[in-house]
Design a protein around this motif. Structure first.
Motif, PDB file in Angstrom:
ATOM      1  N   LEU A 273       0.823  -1.211   0.000  1.00 21.49           N
ATOM      2  CA  LEU A 273       0.000   0.000   0.000  1.00 21.49           C
ATOM      3  C   LEU A 273       0.858   1.262   0.000  1.00 21.49           C
ATOM      4  O   LEU A 273       0.508   2.253  -0.639  1.00 21.49           O
ATOM      5  CB  LEU A 273      -0.941   0.019   1.203  1.00 21.49           C
ATOM      6  N   ARG A 274       1.976   1.237   0.719  1.00 18.25           N
ATOM      7  CA  ARG A 274       2.862   2.408   0.754  1.00 18.25           C
ATOM      8  C   ARG A 274       3.387   2.759  -0.636  1.00 18.25           C
ATOM      9  O   ARG A 274       3.711   3.910  -0.904  1.00 18.25           O
ATOM     10  CB  ARG A 274       4.034   2.175   1.711  1.00 18.25           C
ATOM     11  N   GLN A 275       3.474   1.775  -1.500  1.00 13.44           N
ATOM     12  CA  GLN A 275       3.950   2.027  -2.861  1.00 13.44           C
ATOM     13  C   GLN A 275       2.937   2.820  -3.683  1.00 13.44           C
ATOM     14  O   GLN A 275       3.308   3.449  -4.670  1.00 13.44           O
ATOM     15  CB  GLN A 275       4.263   0.703  -3.566  1.00 13.44           C
ATOM     16  N   GLU A 276       1.695   2.790  -3.287  1.00 17.82           N
ATOM     17  CA  GLU A 276       0.624   3.498  -4.005  1.00 17.82           C
ATOM     18  C   GLU A 276       0.504   4.905  -3.446  1.00 17.82           C
ATOM     19  O   GLU A 276      -0.261   5.164  -2.528  1.00 17.82           O
ATOM     20  CB  GLU A 276      -0.700   2.752  -3.853  1.00 17.82           C
ATOM     21  N   ARG A 277       1.291   5.823  -3.994  1.00 17.07           N
ATOM     22  CA  ARG A 277       1.225   7.209  -3.530  1.00 17.07           C
ATOM     23  C   ARG A 277       1.467   8.157  -4.692  1.00 17.07           C
ATOM     24  O   ARG A 277       2.081   7.797  -5.686  1.00 17.07           O
ATOM     25  CB  ARG A 277       2.174   7.455  -2.376  1.00 17.07           C
ATOM     26  N   ALA A 278       0.990   9.358  -4.504  1.00 22.24           N
ATOM     27  CA  ALA A 278       1.031  10.346  -5.582  1.00 22.24           C
ATOM     28  C   ALA A 278       2.409  10.978  -5.743  1.00 22.24           C
ATOM     29  O   ALA A 278       2.762  11.401  -6.831  1.00 22.24           O
ATOM     30  CB  ALA A 278      -0.013  11.439  -5.320  1.00 22.24           C
ATOM     31  N   ASP A 279       3.172  11.067  -4.682  1.00 19.88           N
ATOM     32  CA  ASP A 279       4.475  11.742  -4.724  1.00 19.88           C
ATOM     33  C   ASP A 279       5.510  10.811  -4.121  1.00 19.88           C
ATOM     34  O   ASP A 279       5.448  10.495  -2.938  1.00 19.88           O
ATOM     35  CB  ASP A 279       4.401  13.048  -3.921  1.00 19.88           C
ATOM     36  N   THR A 280       6.462  10.384  -4.907  1.00 14.67           N
ATOM     37  CA  THR A 280       7.460   9.428  -4.402  1.00 14.67           C
ATOM     38  C   THR A 280       8.592  10.116  -3.654  1.00 14.67           C
ATOM     39  O   THR A 280       9.427   9.439  -3.069  1.00 14.67           O
ATOM     40  CB  THR A 280       8.035   8.583  -5.557  1.00 14.67           C
ATOM     41  N   ASP A 281       8.632  11.450  -3.659  1.00 16.82           N
ATOM     42  CA  ASP A 281       9.674  12.161  -2.918  1.00 16.82           C
ATOM     43  C   ASP A 281       9.313  12.348  -1.447  1.00 16.82           C
ATOM     44  O   ASP A 281      10.173  12.667  -0.634  1.00 16.82           O
ATOM     45  CB  ASP A 281       9.938  13.537  -3.543  1.00 16.82           C
ATOM     46  N   ILE A 282       8.062  12.148  -1.108  1.00 18.99           N
ATOM     47  CA  ILE A 282       7.605  12.344   0.266  1.00 18.99           C
ATOM     48  C   ILE A 282       7.721  11.013   1.020  1.00 18.99           C
ATOM     49  O   ILE A 282       7.372   9.964   0.486  1.00 18.99           O
ATOM     50  CB  ILE A 282       6.161  12.910   0.273  1.00 18.99           C
ATOM     51  N   SER A 283       8.258  11.064   2.233  1.00 21.92           N
ATOM     52  CA  SER A 283       8.430   9.833   3.014  1.00 21.92           C
ATOM     53  C   SER A 283       7.090   9.380   3.603  1.00 21.92           C
ATOM     54  O   SER A 283       6.120  10.143   3.642  1.00 21.92           O
ATOM     55  CB  SER A 283       9.434  10.057   4.148  1.00 21.92           C
TER      56      SER A 283
ATOM     57  N   ALA B 280      -3.065  18.918  -0.096  1.00 21.86           N
ATOM     58  CA  ALA B 280      -4.350  18.214  -0.073  1.00 21.86           C
ATOM     59  C   ALA B 280      -4.521  17.348  -1.318  1.00 21.86           C
ATOM     60  O   ALA B 280      -5.056  16.235  -1.247  1.00 21.86           O
ATOM     61  CB  ALA B 280      -5.499  19.218   0.049  1.00 21.86           C
ATOM     62  N   ALA B 281      -4.033  17.826  -2.462  1.00 23.14           N
ATOM     63  CA  ALA B 281      -4.134  17.049  -3.710  1.00 23.14           C
ATOM     64  C   ALA B 281      -3.302  15.767  -3.624  1.00 23.14           C
ATOM     65  O   ALA B 281      -3.740  14.707  -4.101  1.00 23.14           O
ATOM     66  CB  ALA B 281      -3.687  17.901  -4.896  1.00 23.14           C
ATOM     67  N   ILE B 282      -2.131  15.839  -3.016  1.00 19.27           N
ATOM     68  CA  ILE B 282      -1.291  14.639  -2.851  1.00 19.27           C
ATOM     69  C   ILE B 282      -2.020  13.614  -1.991  1.00 19.27           C
ATOM     70  O   ILE B 282      -2.033  12.417  -2.304  1.00 19.27           O
ATOM     71  CB  ILE B 282       0.075  14.997  -2.234  1.00 19.27           C
TER      72      ILE B 282
END
Length: 152
Positions: free
Chosen positions: A34-44, A110-112
């Motif tokens: 689930l952690r892999q499913e994110r909008a911004d890969t630069d954010i921890s 909020a969009a992220i």
């Protein structure tokens, strides 16, 4: 003499330790995926969690986010500093108490969170459709138990 390759396997109930290990491994694999499913890969993951609280509960104090994430305020301060510096959150004085600082998500922040939640929900929903109704019911019951475990 019995051949060990053809002897029937003895069935035994797994020990509590074995069950705990299997449960931990399964939960960690799902969480990792689930952690892999994110909008911004630069954010921890930590930054994303804090931004999620800011987006959902904001305006919110740094101390409250630290409490919700079960970390120290100084640790959360570093996380929030990054979010503010990246333009995902802002700090503002509380209208009730000028000494108190409130955090609010920017439209970009909020969009992220919206997009990350959409991706994660889609990942889970796709897998849910492959389950039987009984399996979905079991997971619904397990969700209540997992929440209780997480809150202890």
């Amino acid at each position: 003499m019995t051949d060990t390759l053809t002897a029937p396997a003895r069935s035994r109930r797994p020990t509590l330790a074995e069950q705990s290990t299997e449960f931990r491994l399964a939960v960690m694999r799902v969480a990792r995926r689930l952690r892999q499913e994110r909008a911004d890969t630069d954010i921890s993951a930590t930054q994303l969690a804090a931004l999620g609280w800011i987006t959902t509960e904001g305006p919110i104090t740094l101390g409250r986010i630290a409490e919700l994430e079960r970390v120290t305020p100084p640790s959360m301060n570093r996380t929030v500093n990054w979010l503010v510096g990246a333009g995902y959150a802002t700090r503002e004085a509380s209208p009730d108490d000028g000494r108190k600082v409130l955090l609010r998500a920017t439209p970009e922040g909020a969009a992220i969170i919206r997009e990350t939640r959409r991706r994660r929900d889609a990942w889970i929903a796709k897998r849910y459709t492959a389950l039987t109704p009984d399996e979905r019911e079991t997971l619904a019951k397990a969700t209540t138990i997992l929440r209780r475990l997480a809150d202890q």
